[in-house]
Design a protein around this motif. Structure first.
Motif, PDB file in Angstrom:
ATOM      1  N   UNK A  37     -41.771 -17.343  60.561  1.00  0.00           N
ATOM      2  CA  UNK A  37     -40.757 -16.273  60.547  1.00  0.00           C
ATOM      3  C   UNK A  37     -40.565 -15.755  59.141  1.00  0.00           C
ATOM      4  N   UNK A  94     -32.957 -37.229  56.769  1.00  0.00           N
ATOM      5  CA  UNK A  94     -31.690 -36.537  56.528  1.00  0.00           C
ATOM      6  C   UNK A  94     -31.571 -36.142  55.062  1.00  0.00           C
ATOM      7  N   UNK A 105     -29.612 -22.876  49.250  1.00  0.00           N
ATOM      8  CA  UNK A 105     -28.376 -22.231  48.801  1.00  0.00           C
ATOM      9  C   UNK A 105     -28.527 -21.742  47.361  1.00  0.00           C
ATOM     10  N   UNK A 109     -28.446 -17.856  46.052  1.00  0.00           N
ATOM     11  CA  UNK A 109     -27.496 -17.375  45.035  1.00  0.00           C
ATOM     12  C   UNK A 109     -28.222 -16.528  43.999  1.00  0.00           C
ATOM     13  N   UNK A 112     -29.344 -13.223  45.488  1.00  0.00           N
ATOM     14  CA  UNK A 112     -28.234 -12.280  45.630  1.00  0.00           C
ATOM     15  C   UNK A 112     -27.870 -11.660  44.290  1.00  0.00           C
ATOM     16  N   UNK A 113     -27.925 -12.466  43.250  1.00  0.00           N
ATOM     17  CA  UNK A 113     -27.605 -11.935  41.926  1.00  0.00           C
ATOM     18  C   UNK A 113     -28.647 -10.932  41.489  1.00  0.00           C
ATOM     19  N   UNK A 115     -30.610  -9.154  43.316  1.00  0.00           N
ATOM     20  CA  UNK A 115     -30.832  -8.006  44.174  1.00  0.00           C
ATOM     21  C   UNK A 115     -30.066  -6.770  43.678  1.00  0.00           C
ATOM     22  N   UNK A 116     -28.898  -6.995  43.137  1.00  0.00           N
ATOM     23  CA  UNK A 116     -28.169  -5.894  42.516  1.00  0.00           C
ATOM     24  C   UNK A 116     -27.453  -4.979  43.486  1.00  0.00           C
TER      25      UNK A 116
ATOM     26  N   UNK B 602     -36.939 -12.517  63.058  1.00  0.00           N
ATOM     27  CA  UNK B 602     -35.812 -13.402  63.340  1.00  0.00           C
ATOM     28  C   UNK B 602     -35.733 -13.658  64.858  1.00  0.00           C
ATOM     29  N   UNK B 636     -21.735 -24.318  55.502  1.00  0.00           N
ATOM     30  CA  UNK B 636     -22.932 -23.536  55.178  1.00  0.00           C
ATOM     31  C   UNK B 636     -22.697 -22.064  55.465  1.00  0.00           C
ATOM     32  N   UNK B 639     -20.653 -20.488  52.770  1.00  0.00           N
ATOM     33  CA  UNK B 639     -21.414 -20.193  51.550  1.00  0.00           C
ATOM     34  C   UNK B 639     -22.221 -18.923  51.730  1.00  0.00           C
ATOM     35  N   UNK B 640     -22.856 -18.797  52.906  1.00  0.00           N
ATOM     36  CA  UNK B 640     -23.658 -17.592  53.142  1.00  0.00           C
ATOM     37  C   UNK B 640     -22.768 -16.344  53.166  1.00  0.00           C
ATOM     38  N   UNK B 643     -22.039 -15.368  49.772  1.00  0.00           N
ATOM     39  CA  UNK B 643     -23.134 -14.622  49.161  1.00  0.00           C
ATOM     40  C   UNK B 643     -23.106 -13.161  49.571  1.00  0.00           C
ATOM     41  N   UNK B 644     -22.730 -12.916  50.826  1.00  0.00           N
ATOM     42  CA  UNK B 644     -22.641 -11.518  51.271  1.00  0.00           C
ATOM     43  C   UNK B 644     -21.562 -10.777  50.467  1.00  0.00           C
ATOM     44  N   UNK B 646     -20.521 -11.581  47.580  1.00  0.00           N
ATOM     45  CA  UNK B 646     -21.033 -11.479  46.216  1.00  0.00           C
ATOM     46  C   UNK B 646     -21.887 -10.224  46.068  1.00  0.00           C
ATOM     47  N   UNK B 647     -22.705  -9.982  47.034  1.00  0.00           N
ATOM     48  CA  UNK B 647     -23.549  -8.803  46.956  1.00  0.00           C
ATOM     49  C   UNK B 647     -22.716  -7.531  47.082  1.00  0.00           C
ATOM     50  N   UNK B 652     -20.338 -12.428  39.414  1.00  0.00           N
ATOM     51  CA  UNK B 652     -20.971 -13.743  39.396  1.00  0.00           C
ATOM     52  C   UNK B 652     -19.971 -14.856  39.110  1.00  0.00           C
ATOM     53  N   UNK B 656     -19.231 -17.981  41.406  1.00  0.00           N
ATOM     54  CA  UNK B 656     -19.529 -19.346  40.975  1.00  0.00           C
ATOM     55  C   UNK B 656     -18.305 -20.239  41.104  1.00  0.00           C
ATOM     56  N   UNK B 659     -17.927 -20.888  44.729  1.00  0.00           N
ATOM     57  CA  UNK B 659     -19.066 -21.728  45.143  1.00  0.00           C
ATOM     58  C   UNK B 659     -18.864 -23.172  44.710  1.00  0.00           C
ATOM     59  N   UNK B 674     -24.654 -36.411  57.566  1.00  0.00           N
ATOM     60  CA  UNK B 674     -26.054 -36.840  57.536  1.00  0.00           C
ATOM     61  C   UNK B 674     -26.154 -38.369  57.494  1.00  0.00           C
ATOM     62  N   UNK B 677     -25.657 -39.453  60.975  1.00  0.00           N
ATOM     63  CA  UNK B 677     -26.891 -39.221  61.742  1.00  0.00           C
ATOM     64  C   UNK B 677     -27.946 -40.275  61.390  1.00  0.00           C
ATOM     65  N   UNK B 678     -28.064 -40.562  60.130  1.00  0.00           N
ATOM     66  CA  UNK B 678     -29.079 -41.535  59.698  1.00  0.00           C
ATOM     67  C   UNK B 678     -28.784 -42.905  60.301  1.00  0.00           C
TER      68      UNK B 678
END
Lengths: 116, 687
Positions: A37, A94, A105, A109, A112-113, A115-116, B602, B636, B639-640, B643-644, B646-647, B652, B656, B659, B674, B677-678
């Motif tokens: 993908x 894990x 991540x 970051x 994203x920085x 890309x502007x 995707x 997660x 965080x994503x 980032x959106x 942030x854009x 920054x 940060x 973040x 984790x 899970x382990x």
């Protein structure tokens, strides 16, 4: 005679590959699909750039490198998770997955920085 | 006209410089005039604080003959009566109240007079400082002069005289009190006035030796006098900590009052040279119109004292006008008067000589009794235009007056004699080197004709003229300038040379080609002749069509003439900015199409996952691990989402920061999930 044998040989090769691949564990297959993908997305972006020109070059770079980067990280994850790999026997899957998430991540970051 | 402005300005500056230079050499003084009276009204037009200020204003008005406002008089009289009645008035107040009364002649009742006289007598007896003596004795003198009380005498006048004399110093100055060593010239004046008051108030004669020593003190005091170059003489003040700083005007005023009042009450001479008295008068006349009220009063009061004094009355020689025109047949008028403008005794004025001009002989001026001036009317026959310094001498009709009056032995006065200077014999010509003159034209400066000439670079232009004074002599003015102006407003200025009898200038165009910047065309010729004593002029004589060769490559360019003097303040030229051409962007539809294409992989991924049989069976079922797992995914996602943002919007540093928090949280949660899970997978393995 040679041609048909080459075709038969390639067919046989593909068959054996397919069956061998079918034997891989599921989690590895998931990672392979993910890699496919990511690479496909990168290719589409490159085609787009070829069509319209590279004007916001940083955007193009960030897009392509994001895909390639995440693909590379996924490959690393696959290597570490693969049970047949003797080198990474003591690394828990894990732990490898946590590394994968963290590196993704950080990569995004930076992307994203940039890309502007 | 505008083009000749620099020449005209130069002329004005030259005239001003000449006038200034003559003013420094020998200046004349003018007696008190109308301008003083109007200035007095302005300076003293305010409410008066103390009796001292009131007295100063009233005395000034009285001396100058200026009418004062009526309400001023009544208010002052009220103040006077109050002061004289009150028992808490100081000596100084009483003194100035009596002075005001002397000017206004208010009604003072006899009882207050008695009280005042007894206060003053007591003060004289107990006085120890100079100011106490001055105010008390001065008050008593005023009472006597205003005839407020008969038979007023000082008890022990000689003793008082000696006490005041004891404060004197050997250099002629006086101390204010025996305890304070500070001395000043101002104090000396006060002391002399007080001593004069003592003499006038004594019933018997004071010892002549005391008076003799006082006269010596006066002579000593006059050795300290300072001088200016123009003959003015004054006393410099002293810096003082205890008393007000007495400047030259106040100190000189005090001394003049002192000596004139002392001379008035003593017999015999003070033996002061007349020039010093005249010098003191010149000092005060030279002050002009003072701006300060105190200085004004000091000036006017000093001149009033000098007007009628027993030492020597100064007489001032002045001229109503120092610039006379011979063409208009002006006569030179000279006036002699006292410092306040009153008439002088009968005398004659002689013009002894003119400095550096032997042609002017010694002659006597005629007296015009109607206008009270002495007139010299033989000037136009003998004297030509120019600047002179005339030397005048005053001769009294009655030789006795020489002792009573102080005049300058020889007065030097700068005089300007102007007249109409005629321009004659004016010729302008274009000369060829081989053929001589090609065309000569006569110039007529009276008329309006303009000449028109043509020349090329091989020829010369010659201009010649003569200047004659009204008496027929050749005249050399301060300036004789020829200016050539090109049509493009480039100007060239030349000085016309003088060969004794006439003015001549030859312009050789061969040598001037480069100076003219190789500009051919029509040049306007303008002649400027100027001096302080003539009718200066500048005239456009005519035009010259000049043919010059072509300018070579390296020739200097003529300086850029401004089209309009103010054009440099106008708006500047518009600047066209060139921007970088924007990049070609693809059509929006293509971009959107590819956006859609990007989403396809995707979808392919999700379909692939489904085909592989992805499930969530391994998701922990127990509460706590489930929560952690859920939080892990939420983290997660957060965080994503960050980032959106942030854009889209954030910078920054903010990113940060957030973040950091999210990362820490995610690490914690992720670790828990984790590790759980382990541990479950290892349980499964071992099981």
């Amino acid at each position: 005679m040679g041609r048909s044998s080459t075709v038969k040989e390639t067919q046989a090769l593909f068959q054996s590959l397919r069956s061998a691949y079918a034997a891989t564990p599921n989690n590895l297959k998931i990672i392979d699909v993910y890699v496919g993908f990511a690479v496909l997305t990168a290719v589409i972006q490159v085609v787009y750039m070829a069509v319209v020109g590279s004007f916001p070059f940083n955007s193009f770079l960030s897009g392509v490198l994001s895909c390639i980067g995440t693909a590379v990280l996924a490959v690393c994850l696959r290597i570490q998770v693969n049970k047949d790999n003797k080198e990474f026997k003591d690394v828990a899957p894990e732990r490898a997955f946590a590394d994968f998430i963290l590196c993704n991540l950080v990569l995004h970051l930076v992307i994203m920085n940039f890309m502007g | 006209m505008a083009r000749s402005l620099p020449g005209f300005l130069a002329l004005i500056v030259a005239v001003a410089l000449i006038c200034c230079s003559f003013a420094a050499a020998a200046s004349t003084f003018q007696p008190i005039s109308e301008s003083h009276r109007s200035a007095a009204l302005e300076t003293f037009d305010r409410s008066y604080g103390s009796l001292e200020e009131t007295y100063e204003a009233l005395q000034t008005f009285d001396v100058l003959g200026v009418e004062r406002k009526p309400d001023v008089g009544t208010a002052a009289c009220q103040s006077v009566s109050q002061t004289l009645v009150s028992s808490s008035s100081t000596l100084k107040d009483i003194f100035y109240a009596l002075k005001v009364n002397g000017v206004l002649k208010c009604e003072v009742d006899a009882d207050s007079v008695e009280g005042i006289v007894s206060t003053l007598q007591t003060a004289v007896g107990s006085a120890s400082s100079l100011l106490e003596f001055y105010h008390s004795i001065g008050g008593l003198v005023l009472v006597k002069n205003q005839a407020l009380k008969d038979d007023l005498y000082l008890a022990d006048a000689e003793g008082v005289f000696r006490s005041i004399k004891a404060l004197s110093q050997s250099d002629g100055r006086w101390r204010y009190s025996s305890s304070n060593p500070e001395s000043s010239t101002y104090a000396a004046g006060l002391a002399l006035e007080a001593l004069a008051g003592v003499i006038s108030l004594s019933s018997s004669e004071i010892d002549q030796s005391l008076i003799g020593t006082t006269k010596n003190d006066i002579l000593k005091l006059f050795e300290r006098v300072e001088k200016y170059d123009d003959g003015a003489v004054y006393f410099d003040g002293e810096e003082s900590d205890a008393h007000e700083n007495q400047g030259p005007i106040t100190s000189t005023w005090s001394v003049i009052r002192g000596i004139t009042s002392f001379a008035a009450v003593t017999s015999g001479n003070l033996n002061l040279p007349g020039e010093k008295i005249l010098g003191l008068a010149k000092f005060f006349l030279g002050v002009g119109i003072p701006g300060d009220a105190k200085d004004f009063f000091n000036q006017v009061d000093s001149l009033a004292c000098l007007e009628n004094n027993r030492v020597a009355i100064p007489l001032i020689l002045s001229l109503p006008a120092t610039v006379n025109s011979l063409t208009r047949k002006d006569t030179l008028k000279v006036k002699v008067s006292t410092v306040l403008g009153s008439d002088a005794p009968p005398l004659k004025i002689k013009l002894v000589r003119a400095k550096d001009t032997p042609a002017i002989e010694s002659q006597e001026l005629k007296f015009d009794s109607a206008n009270k001036v002495h007139v010299l009317d033989t000037l136009e026959k003998s004297v030509d235009v120019g600047n002179y310094i005339f030397v005048f001498e005053i001769v009294f009709n009655d030789p006795e007056h020489k002792k009573a009056y102080a005049v300058e032995s020889k007065t030097e006065v700068p005089i300007f004699l102007t007249g109409a200077v005629k321009v004659g014999n004016a010729k302008i010509a274009v000369l060829d080197s081989d053929l001589g003159s090609i065309e000569t034209q006569n110039l007529d400066f009276a008329g309006e004709n303009l000449v028109s000439l043509g020349a090329n670079h091989l020829q010369k232009l010659k201009l010649r003229f003569q200047l004659t004074t009204p008496l027929g002599h050749p005249f050399k003015p301060h300036q004789a300038i020829l200016k050539l102006t090109h049509e493009s407003k480039v100007e060239h200025v030349f000085v016309v040379g003088n060969t004794g009898k006439q003015f001549e200038i030859v312009l050789d165009f061969l040598g001037l080609v480069e100076k003219f910047y190789y500009l051919s065309g029509k040049y306007e010729i303008q002649l400027t002749v100027g001096d302080a004593v003539m009718n200066s002029f500048f005239r456009v004589i005519g035009h010259l069509d000049l043919d010059l060769p072509e300018a070579p490559e390296k020739a200097p360019r003529p300086p850029v003439q401004p089209a309009d003097v103010y054009s440099r303040y106008g708006p500047k030229a518009e600047i066209a900015h060139i921007f970088r051409a924007p990049e070609k962007r693809p059509p929006q539809e293509l971009s959107l199409a590819f956006l859609g294409l990007t989403v396809l992989p995707l979808l392919g991924f999700i379909i692939g996952l489904l085909r592989l049989g992805v499930n969530l069976k391994n998701f922990p079922s127990a509460a706590a691990p489930a929560a952690f797992a859920a939080l892990f995914h939420v983290g997660i996602g957060a965080v994503l989402l960050l980032y959106v943002f942030f854009w889209l919007k954030l910078d920054l540093f903010t990113t940060l920061k957030i973040l950091g928090f999210l990362g820490v949280f995610l690490l914690f949660v992720g670790h828990r999930t984790l590790s759980h899970l382990a541990s479950t997978s290892s349980k499964v393995k071992s099981a």
